[in-house]
Each structure stands twice: as structure tokens, then as C-alpha cells.
Design an enzyme around this catalytic site. Sequence first.
Site, PDB file in Angstrom:
ATOM      1  N   SER A   1       0.823  -1.212   0.000  1.00  0.00           N
ATOM      2  CA  SER A   1       0.000   0.000   0.000  1.00  0.00           C
ATOM      3  C   SER A   1       0.859   1.264   0.000  1.00  0.00           C
ATOM      4  O   SER A   1       1.988   1.275   0.479  1.00  0.00           O
ATOM      5  CB  SER A   1      -0.906   0.033   1.232  1.00  0.00           C
ATOM      6  OG  SER A   1      -1.753  -1.081   1.258  1.00  0.00           O
TER       7      SER A   1
HETATM    8  N1  SAH Z   1      -0.278  -5.488   4.048  1.00  0.00           N
HETATM    9  C1  SAH Z   1       0.433  -5.735   2.812  1.00  0.00           C
HETATM   10  C2  SAH Z   1      -0.427  -5.406   1.602  1.00  0.00           C
HETATM   11  C3  SAH Z   1      -0.722  -6.642   0.907  1.00  0.00           C
HETATM   12  S1  SAH Z   1      -1.799  -6.618  -0.473  1.00  0.00           S
HETATM   13  C4  SAH Z   1       1.766  -5.027   2.769  1.00  0.00           C
HETATM   14  O1  SAH Z   1       2.057  -4.246   3.697  1.00  0.00           O
HETATM   15  O2  SAH Z   1       2.529  -5.252   1.846  1.00  0.00           O
HETATM   16  C5  SAH Z   1      -3.023  -7.742   0.124  1.00  0.00           C
HETATM   17  C6  SAH Z   1      -2.553  -9.123   0.447  1.00  0.00           C
HETATM   18  O3  SAH Z   1      -3.688  -9.830   0.929  1.00  0.00           O
HETATM   19  C7  SAH Z   1      -2.033  -9.913  -0.735  1.00  0.00           C
HETATM   20  O4  SAH Z   1      -0.749 -10.367  -0.459  1.00  0.00           O
HETATM   21  C8  SAH Z   1      -3.024 -11.075  -0.852  1.00  0.00           C
HETATM   22  O5  SAH Z   1      -2.427 -12.283  -1.272  1.00  0.00           O
HETATM   23  C9  SAH Z   1      -3.538 -11.177   0.557  1.00  0.00           C
HETATM   24  N2  SAH Z   1      -4.816 -11.870   0.747  1.00  0.00           N
HETATM   25  C10 SAH Z   1      -5.907 -11.849  -0.053  1.00  0.00           C
HETATM   26  N3  SAH Z   1      -6.879 -12.628   0.467  1.00  0.00           N
HETATM   27  C11 SAH Z   1      -6.386 -13.151   1.637  1.00  0.00           C
HETATM   28  C12 SAH Z   1      -6.903 -14.029   2.625  1.00  0.00           C
HETATM   29  N4  SAH Z   1      -8.145 -14.559   2.571  1.00  0.00           N
HETATM   30  N5  SAH Z   1      -6.125 -14.343   3.682  1.00  0.00           N
HETATM   31  C13 SAH Z   1      -4.859 -13.844   3.790  1.00  0.00           C
HETATM   32  N6  SAH Z   1      -4.319 -13.014   2.860  1.00  0.00           N
HETATM   33  C14 SAH Z   1      -5.068 -12.664   1.801  1.00  0.00           C
END
Ligand code: SAH
Length: 218
Positions: A66
Site C-alpha cells: 500500500s
Molecule cells: N499489508 C500488505 C499489503 C498486501 S496486499 C503489505 O504491507 O505489503 C493484500 C494481500 O492480501 C495480498 O498479499 C493477498 O495475497 C492477501 N490476501 C488476499 N486474500 C487473503 C486471505 N483470505 N487471507 C490472507 N491473505 C489474503
Amino acid sequence: MTADSRKFQRLRESMVKNQIEARGITDPDVLRAMRTVPRHLFVSEALMDQAYADHPLPIGEQQTISQPYIVAHMTQALALGPDDRVLEIGTGSGYQAAVLAQIVFRVYTIETIRSLHMRARKLFDDLKYSNIVTHYGDGTNGWKDESPFDAIMVTAGAPDIPIPLVNQLAEGGRMVLPVGGRLAQDMIKLYRDVDGIHQSSLGGCRFVKLVGEHGWEQ
Ligand code: SAH
């Protein structure tokens, strides 16, 4: 300190000043955390010079880290304290978990893509962030064995509020999550007290999809 890390430290300081403080983030713990965590280590080498810029960046597997301001805004919204135990859904690069870990007692973070989970785990170990517990799996079911949580943050966009997460929120607990369509969502804040759940909106946002049992279909 190497010249390189001085360069990134300068970029980080200017990120906090011009993107975070300038837009009204005031929580001293959040500002300190964002001044501390080496965001450039959470992206690939090719993108390191852009790590402190005012936008999200790709982290592989079609996922993104993000924008710095969004990380600060969501973190501040959780009104965290040093004894809090926080659940994050969507480890991704691990950056948001690392920011949380500067502020609270312990962070539990779940990622559904194995390669991202593994990379973040290794980085946490390398950086000696010993208060982050990682799990590979579907975060929409929460982490029942470790519940209740003082705060929960979902960093992927959900079609609806996943009920298991609400149930794992402690009394006095706070949760932030993007809820809405595939392309645009509303940032929702929930607060649980003796009277029940209170909900408010923090404005529009755009996140990758939360997939899983209580999220979107794969
Ligand atoms: N917080 C992260 C942003 C990640 S983007 C950072 O600081 O980089 C969102 C993430 O959520 C992705 O990696 C995706 O694979 C994950 N995601 C999507 N659905 C999910 C679920 N049901 N459980 C765990 N992770 C999930």
C-alpha cells in the site's frame, strides 16, 4: 551506516514529512514507526528507489504494498497501545505488519499466497522483528486460537465484512477494512463495546481482492 542506508533514511524522513504529517497524521507512535521501518527492503531491488514515493508498488503475484499514507492512516485509525495484540489479514510484503510491530506487543499476520508468506517470514527474521507471528492460510476465518484481538486490520478489499473477524474482536476492540466492489471500496472502521458493534466510514479506497471463504471467489 552505509551511504546507501543514509540515502534511504533521507527519503524516509521526507516521506513522513511530506506525505504523512502534511496530510494530518498526528499519532506519535505511527510517525515513529514510519520513520523506523526500512520500507525499501520490503520491495524488490529494482523498485527500491521508488519505495518511499507517494503510491503503491507491485510486490509480485499481482499484489501490491500500500501507499505509505494509507498504511499510516489505517494504523492511526486503530488507536493502538503498547499492550495490544493485533491481527492483520494480508501479510503481502510484510511492511504493514512491521509498522504495527513497532507500536504493539504482538502482531499476528496471515497470508494466503505461499511465496509472499515465505518472503515476509524471512525478512522478519532477518530484521529481528521477533514480535510478529506469521501464518499461511485463509485469513477470512481469522485466527481463533489466538483470539480475541485488540485490533484487526484487513489489507485487502472484502465484498462484505467477514463475520469470523468481527467475532474475534475483543470488547473495546477496533477493526479497519476496505469493503465494497472489486475496483473500489469504502474504508470501514468497526468498534466493539458492551453495547455491540459501531461502524463508521473513513472514505474511499482501492485495494486488491480479499479472496477466501468469507471473501471473493478465487
Ligand atoms: N499489508 C500488505 C499489503 C498486501 S496486499 C503489505 O504491507 O505489503 C493484500 C494481500 O492480501 C495480498 O498479499 C493477498 O495475497 C492477501 N490476501 C488476499 N486474500 C487473503 C486471505 N483470505 N487471507 C490472507 N491473505 C489474503
